[in-house]
Every structure is written in structure tokens, then in C-alpha cells.
Design an enzyme around this catalytic site. Sequence first.
Site, PDB file in Angstrom:
ATOM      1  N   ASN A   1       4.353  14.079   2.740  1.00 13.76           N
ATOM      2  CA  ASN A   1       5.550  13.781   2.330  1.00 13.76           C
ATOM      3  C   ASN A   1       6.065  15.279   1.797  1.00 13.76           C
ATOM      4  O   ASN A   1       5.397  15.512   0.631  1.00 13.76           O
ATOM      5  CB  ASN A   1       6.052  12.669   1.514  1.00 13.76           C
ATOM      6  CG  ASN A   1       7.334  12.470   1.418  1.00 13.76           C
ATOM      7  OD1 ASN A   1       8.280  13.455   1.149  1.00 13.76           O
ATOM      8  ND2 ASN A   1       7.726  11.167   1.275  1.00 13.76           N
TER       9      ASN A   1
ATOM     10  N   GLY B   1       2.397  13.788  -7.970  1.00 12.27           N
ATOM     11  CA  GLY B   1       2.990  14.661  -6.464  1.00 12.27           C
ATOM     12  C   GLY B   1       3.275  13.746  -5.405  1.00 12.27           C
ATOM     13  O   GLY B   1       3.132  12.557  -5.506  1.00 12.27           O
ATOM     14  N   THR B   2       3.976  14.321  -4.407  1.00 11.99           N
ATOM     15  CA  THR B   2       4.313  13.343  -3.326  1.00 11.99           C
ATOM     16  C   THR B   2       3.025  13.029  -2.395  1.00 11.99           C
ATOM     17  O   THR B   2       2.109  13.886  -2.598  1.00 11.99           O
ATOM     18  CB  THR B   2       5.225  14.102  -2.291  1.00 11.99           C
ATOM     19  OG1 THR B   2       5.017  15.595  -2.080  1.00 11.99           O
ATOM     20  CG2 THR B   2       6.653  14.341  -2.999  1.00 11.99           C
ATOM     21  N   ALA B   3       3.390  12.024  -1.640  1.00 14.59           N
ATOM     22  CA  ALA B   3       2.036  11.357  -0.927  1.00 14.59           C
ATOM     23  C   ALA B   3       1.431  12.069  -0.067  1.00 14.59           C
ATOM     24  O   ALA B   3       2.291  12.871   0.833  1.00 14.59           O
ATOM     25  CB  ALA B   3       2.423   9.965  -0.537  1.00 14.59           C
TER      26      ALA B   3
END
Length: 247
Positions: A53, A36-38
Site C-alpha cells: 500500500n 508504516g503502511t502495509a
Amino acid sequence: MQGQSNQQAYDRGITIFSPDGRLYQVEYAREAVKRGTASVGLRTSDGVVLAANRQVSSPLMERESVEKIHKADDHVGVASAGHVADARQLVDLARRRAQGEQLRYGQRIGVETLTRAVTDHIQEYTQTGGARPFGVALLVGGIDDGEPKLFETDPSGTDYEWKAAAIGGDRDTIQGYLEEHYREDLDVDGGIELALSALSAAEDDLVDAMDVDVATVTTDDESFRSVETDRLESILAEIDTPEETDE
């Protein structure tokens, strides 16, 4: 062949420990979080900052439809990394738990108490047949009795308290940046700047204000608030200015 069958049994069965004491499905859930995005959370002297993000996969997608930061209660926010649908279920659980506390006792739920309710639910899915672990990690931030609090949840059902933490993709890079630059005397504005800089540490350049979601909970009014894009653009411009001056 027999050894391979035994390995597959440990691999597929969420309720079965491997001979070396591992639950493989929980480890796979952690891998889902890494994909997953941070998201980043920071505890400052006067509040909590959550930043995420939220890059979209297509220019035709509405950015507002990608939710990475959620309001769990007036004084608590949640940032996620991993499977979005799993995060939505856990956020809904947190909201119901917070509402129940208010209805039963007429008071706001503590941040640690809320986090523990969520992780207790997560843990049940590590020992229930016919189910799978939640493929998501959460950062739960808010104010308890005037004190900023920040917790992380793990797919195993464990919670940790942090001063600053990163979850999701490029976690090691972002966490390393936080460990190097975090100061306990940061205020919320400084926390927002550090959060944006930390997310940028995993990129080739500064993140775009349109690609991040930021929210704060301050000790002044103990209220969850999203940070407007215009303000993020201004902060990012200030971060970028020293680099231009040096040149």
C-alpha cells in the site's frame, strides 16, 4: 526515583538488557514498523508476489516517488514497511551484496543468503553503542534454483521464511485474511488477487489500483517485474464483480 533512573537507562541504551531480558529500543523499532503502511508477500506455485500500500499524504505528491517495492537483483524483490529511509539503506546493501556475488563468483546470490546478509547487518545495530536499530521490516522474495522463496526481516536482525506474510500497519487483520484464504496451489495471478484482497481487508472498500504497488518474480524467467496499473484495475474489477452479481 532510583528505580525510575534505572528504567530510563534500559529504555535509552540499545546495548543494555532490562532485568526481564528485553531490548526496549528494538521493541520501539517494531512499533515504527507498525506505523508504516502495509506490505504483503506470497509464495505461489510458480513464483512470488509482493504487494504494498503506497497511499500518499497529499494529492500534490507524485505517487511514483513513494517506493515500497524495490528490485534487489534480477531474481529478487523487496517490499518494506516502516521508515522509508531505513528501507532504502537496507535495499542498497542488498543490491551491493548481490552485485558482489555476481562479480566474485559469476553467479546469482541465493535469496536466503541475501536475506541473511541483510539481517546480519541489522543485528549489528542492536548491539552497537551510539547507533539505533533499523525501524523497518522487509519482505524478500525471489527464486532459488527454480523454487519460489519468501523471507521476512525483523528489526532484531532475525529472519523468517513464510508461505504468505504481512508487515506494517493492520498486520494482524491482513495476516488473518491470508491464513484463511491462502492455498499452496495458487498461481501468480491468483496470488496477485489474494494480495489485493488481503490489503483491502484492512480497508472499508477495495484498494485503489493507484494506491498499491505490485511486483512478481516467476519461475518461468526468474525475472523481477512490476505489475502495470491497468492490469491491477482489471484484477480489482474481477474481485468486485461477484459482490455486484450477488446483489
